[in-house]
Enzyme design. Structure first.
Site, mmCIF file in Angstrom:
data_model
loop_
_atom_site.group_PDB
_atom_site.id
_atom_site.type_symbol
_atom_site.label_atom_id
_atom_site.label_comp_id
_atom_site.label_asym_id
_atom_site.label_seq_id
_atom_site.Cartn_x
_atom_site.Cartn_y
_atom_site.Cartn_z
ATOM 1 N N GLY A 30 0.499 -1.426 0.001
ATOM 2 C CA GLY A 30 -0.045 -0.106 0.549
ATOM 3 C C GLY A 30 0.936 1.554 -0.049
ATOM 4 C CD GLU B 98 -0.475 5.873 3.802
ATOM 5 O OE1 GLU B 98 -0.584 7.091 3.232
ATOM 6 O OE2 GLU B 98 0.655 5.575 4.749
ATOM 7 C CG MET C 14 1.542 5.519 9.761
ATOM 8 S SD MET C 14 1.473 5.677 8.099
ATOM 9 C CE MET C 14 -0.216 5.724 8.111
ATOM 10 C CD1 TRP D 105 8.280 8.005 5.726
ATOM 11 C CD2 TRP D 105 7.801 6.368 5.420
ATOM 12 N NE1 TRP D 105 8.564 8.150 4.701
ATOM 13 C CE2 TRP D 105 8.056 7.068 4.192
ATOM 14 C CE3 TRP D 105 7.341 4.611 5.771
ATOM 15 C CZ2 TRP D 105 7.810 6.106 2.755
ATOM 16 C CZ3 TRP D 105 7.199 4.112 4.297
ATOM 17 C CH2 TRP D 105 7.203 5.019 2.977
#
Ligand SMILES: *[C@@H]1O[C@H](CO)[C@@H](O)[C@H](O)[C@H]1NC(C)=O
Ligand SMILES: *[C@@H]1O[C@H](CO)[C@@H](O)[C@H](O)[C@H]1NC(C)=O
Ligand SMILES: *[C@@H]1O[C@H](CO)[C@@H](O)[C@H](O)[C@H]1NC(C)=O
Ligand SMILES: *[C@@H]1O[C@H](CO)[C@@H](O)[C@H](O)[C@H]1NC(C)=O
Length: 398
Positions: free
Chosen positions: A110, A153, A217, A369
């Site tokens: 994804g 997402e 996230m 990330w």
């Protein structure tokens, strides 16, 4: 059970403490790696041989795609598979486990660019779901990964279909978990963090049953799509967060929300950014947080996207440019400005405070990330991987 405890005790005795990432002590360092960084120029070029296999417990290969049919999709065959299917990025990535046998590698499906539509179509249909489970198992097996990361997402967002994504995602995760059971593959997800977005996308209690690790996230909280400067990833609310909604926009509030909604502490992993957001100030004389912005700021010199910049790209610029760096005492993040440029970013200090937060709250660990924007070449004299090293030091040292 007794055997397992015995093994853990023996490992605890034999493994020196305070060294490197080690899954056995229960703290995860989950590292995403965007393989497309191999196409960046000069100092920005990041290849599989730049990965340090001792600084992460889980290495996430970003990204693979998903077909409407439910088949997993290789997105860049020449890179991922190489010339003959055996000498590509995937096989070199998984070969890192020969250096560190306790390292886990996970195939991430994804990401932002994959969008939401195909996930929604697959999750809504029993046959497509089964095809996806079969395809994922075969893929993991063939390439030597240890598990799958669902990076949808986001459910119920970014498409115009009318399916029940929230419940279908639960069903898809349950079926994946069942399909993985004989092989003990790991099932993880990267999730939209803030209560406003998570409440649209997830039944948190239910998805938590099937996920081994939940990568929250907690970044992109503010960015250049807004009309004033704001922080990418604040740890706490600030004095200007006077509304109910704005008090939710920080790591602390996000973690409290996920816990309150039923996510188990030990599965929750706090995501931190190794990049910042850049703004162009409407007036160079107004350079605090909350100042008027006229839009995206500079692009990173290697990543090339206006409005965002890697930590390494920023620290390299700061070697020759006279940026003014400030620290926010309430929200515990730095920002910097130079002329009309303004940037919210994270440095070793703010990353360290977030890692300490994860540790103090007994979370599963920290997710990053992403690897390729840490200062992996030591351009800025903080050692190689100053951000990732900080996380390891805080999670694993006594
Ligand atoms: C979605 O599925 C279709 C059909 O399988 C495929 O062509 C497409 O590349 C997939 N991904 C996106 C982002 O549309
Ligand atoms: C949803 O439909 C609207 C109107 O047709 C369109 O403008 C928009 O781009 C669509 N959004 C997505 C994510 O497909
Ligand atoms: C989550 O799903 C369970 C089981 O279907 C249901 O009882 C519960 O109300 C749901 N929670 C939310 C917040 O939707
Ligand atoms: C609060 O907002 C004002 C006006 O936008 C700004 O000047 C100030 O720096 C902000 N203060 C803090 C601590 O965020």
């Amino acid at each position: 059970m007794i055997l397992k405890i015995y093994v853990l005790i023996v490992l605890g005795v034999l493994c020196p403490k305070g060294e490197t990432a080690d899954a056995d002590n229960g703290k995860y360092v989950v590292c995403y790696q965007g393989t497309w960084a191999t196409y960046r120029q000069s100092n920005g070029k990041y290849d599989v041989n730049n990965i340090d296999p001792f600084l992460c417990t889980h290495l996430m290969y970003a990204f693979f795609g998903i077909e409407e049919s439910g088949e997993l999709r290789i997105t860049d065959p020449a890179l991922d598979l190489g010339e003959n299917g055996e000498d590509g990025y995937i096989s070199k990535f998984n070969a890192l486990k020969l250096q560190n046998p306790s390292l886990k590698t996970i195939a991430a499906v994804g990401g932002w660019n994959e969008g939401s539509r195909n996930f929604s179509i697959v999750a809504n249909d029993p046959e497509r779901r089964q095809r996806f489970v079969r395809s994922a198992v075969q893929f993991i097996q063939r390439h030597g990964f240890d598990g799958l990361d669902m990076d949808w997402e986001y459910p119920n967002q970014r498409h115009n279909l009318t399916f029940d994504d929230k419940n279908n995602f639960v069903t898809l995760l349950r079926e994946l978990k069942e399909g993985f059971k004989p092989f003990q593959y790991i099932l993880t997800a990267a999730v939209g963090a803030s209560p406003a977005t998570a409440s649209i996308s997830y039944n948190i209690t239910e998805i938590s049953k099937y996920l081994d690790i939940i990568n929250v996230m907690a970044y992109d909280i503010h960015g250049t799509w807004e009309s004033v400067t704001g922080y990418n990833a604040p740890l706490y609310a600030g004095p200007n967060d006077t509304t109910e909604a704005s008090r939710q926009l920080n790591l602390d509030a996000i973690i409290k929300y996920w816990l309150a909604q039923g996510a188990p502490r030990e599965k929750l992993v706090a995501g931190v950014p190794f990049y910042g957001h850049t703004f162009t100030l409407a007036d160079a004389a107004q350079h605090s947080v909350g100042s008027p912005s006229s839009g995206a700021g500079i692009a990173g010199q290697y990543s090339g996207e206006a409005g965002s910049i890697g930590y390494m790209e920023l620290c390299e610029r700061m070697l020759t440019e006279q940026w003014q760096v400030e620290w926010d005492e309430a929200q515990l993040v730095p920002y910097a400005y130079l002329g009309q440029q303004w940037v919210s970013f994270d440095n070793p200090r703010s990353i360290g405070l977030k890692a300490q937060y994860a540790k103090d709250n007994n979370l599963g660990g920290v997710m990053v990330w992403s690897l390729e924007t840490d200062d992996f070449r030591n351009l800025c004299s903080g050692g190689k991987y100053p951000l990732l090293q900080t996380i390891n030091r805080i999670l694993f040292e006594q």
